[in-house]
Design a protein around this motif. Structure first.
Motif, PDB file in Angstrom:
ATOM      1  N   LEU A  38      14.069 -13.721 -44.789  1.00 38.30           N
ATOM      2  CA  LEU A  38      15.110 -13.310 -45.659  1.00 38.30           C
ATOM      3  C   LEU A  38      15.965 -14.721 -46.045  1.00 38.30           C
ATOM      4  O   LEU A  38      16.580 -15.264 -45.216  1.00 38.30           O
ATOM      5  CB  LEU A  38      15.941 -11.913 -45.525  1.00 38.30           C
ATOM      6  CG  LEU A  38      15.084 -10.888 -45.255  1.00 38.30           C
ATOM      7  CD1 LEU A  38      15.972  -9.779 -44.873  1.00 38.30           C
ATOM      8  CD2 LEU A  38      14.644 -10.492 -46.634  1.00 38.30           C
ATOM      9  N   MET A  43      20.490 -12.612 -50.007  1.00 42.52           N
ATOM     10  CA  MET A  43      21.229 -11.673 -49.209  1.00 42.52           C
ATOM     11  C   MET A  43      22.487 -11.255 -49.617  1.00 42.52           C
ATOM     12  O   MET A  43      23.239 -10.151 -49.703  1.00 42.52           O
ATOM     13  CB  MET A  43      20.757 -11.515 -47.905  1.00 42.52           C
ATOM     14  CG  MET A  43      21.241 -10.381 -46.862  1.00 42.52           C
ATOM     15  SD  MET A  43      20.511  -8.875 -47.473  1.00 42.52           S
ATOM     16  CE  MET A  43      19.055  -9.056 -46.638  1.00 42.52           C
ATOM     17  N   LEU A 156      16.129  -4.866 -51.559  1.00 43.60           N
ATOM     18  CA  LEU A 156      15.325  -5.546 -50.386  1.00 43.60           C
ATOM     19  C   LEU A 156      13.846  -6.344 -50.898  1.00 43.60           C
ATOM     20  O   LEU A 156      13.557  -7.371 -50.537  1.00 43.60           O
ATOM     21  CB  LEU A 156      15.293  -4.749 -49.204  1.00 43.60           C
ATOM     22  CG  LEU A 156      16.615  -4.895 -48.288  1.00 43.60           C
ATOM     23  CD1 LEU A 156      16.212  -4.184 -47.103  1.00 43.60           C
ATOM     24  CD2 LEU A 156      17.160  -6.237 -47.818  1.00 43.60           C
TER      25      LEU A 156
END
Length: 170
Positions: A38, A43, A156
């Motif tokens: 990620l 994020m 996500l």
């Protein structure tokens, strides 16, 4: 019995061997599986978007089950310590709910004298830590924290995370 006899007798006994504990029903599965990395910048953007959409949330943090910070949008919080404690808290919550026979743990919530903090397993090896504003009630915090979790889960897939592996606590 002499000390030589004691030594020779103890050397014939096998040493104890530690056996791994059986996996508890609430333990995270597939922690060793490789997942796409990620991007912490993306994020952080997702956390800021979520926080902007949810009232009464003072901060958000995403950590791994190993207690490492992936991204945080918090103020005056030691993110590394909180991430490590969140991993311990969710592990303890899984053990506690298993021992209490109330099903799989969905979160770990803590009430302080001036607010709340909640840890949610998000998916795979991710944890979401939600901080409530000081004047929030437990009911409003619970709703706000679950809303933040739902919004983050929807973001996500765009961030490159694998598919959801845990049911939603809603």
């Amino acid at each position: 019995m002499t000390s030589a006899d004691t030594h020779s007798q103890s050397s014939r006994m096998p040493l104890p061997v530690r056996t791994p504990a059986p996996e508890s029903p609430g333990a995270p599965r597939g922690r060793a599986m490789k997942r796409p990395p990620l991007d912490s910048g993306r994020m952080l953007d997702a956390l800021r978007t979520v926080q902007g959409q949810v009232d009464q949330v003072a901060g958000l943090l995403v950590a791994t089950h190993d207690g490492l910070v992936l991204a945080d949008d918090t103020m005056s919080v030691e993110a590394d310590s909180v991430a490590a404690m969140s991993a311990a808290a969710i592990g303890l919550a899984a053990q506690f709910t298993a021992q209490a026979r109330i099903g799989e743990s969905r979160s770990a919530m803590f009430e302080g004298s001036s607010g709340y903090v909640c840890v949610f397993p998000v998916e795979g090896s991710l944890l979401l830590v939600v901080f409530g504003q000081p004047d929030i009630t437990m009911g409003l915090f619970t709703l706000a924290a679950k809303q933040a979790l739902t919004l983050l889960r929807h973001q996500l897939p765009a961030l490159g995370a694998a598919h959801r592996t845990r049911p939603s606590p809603e």
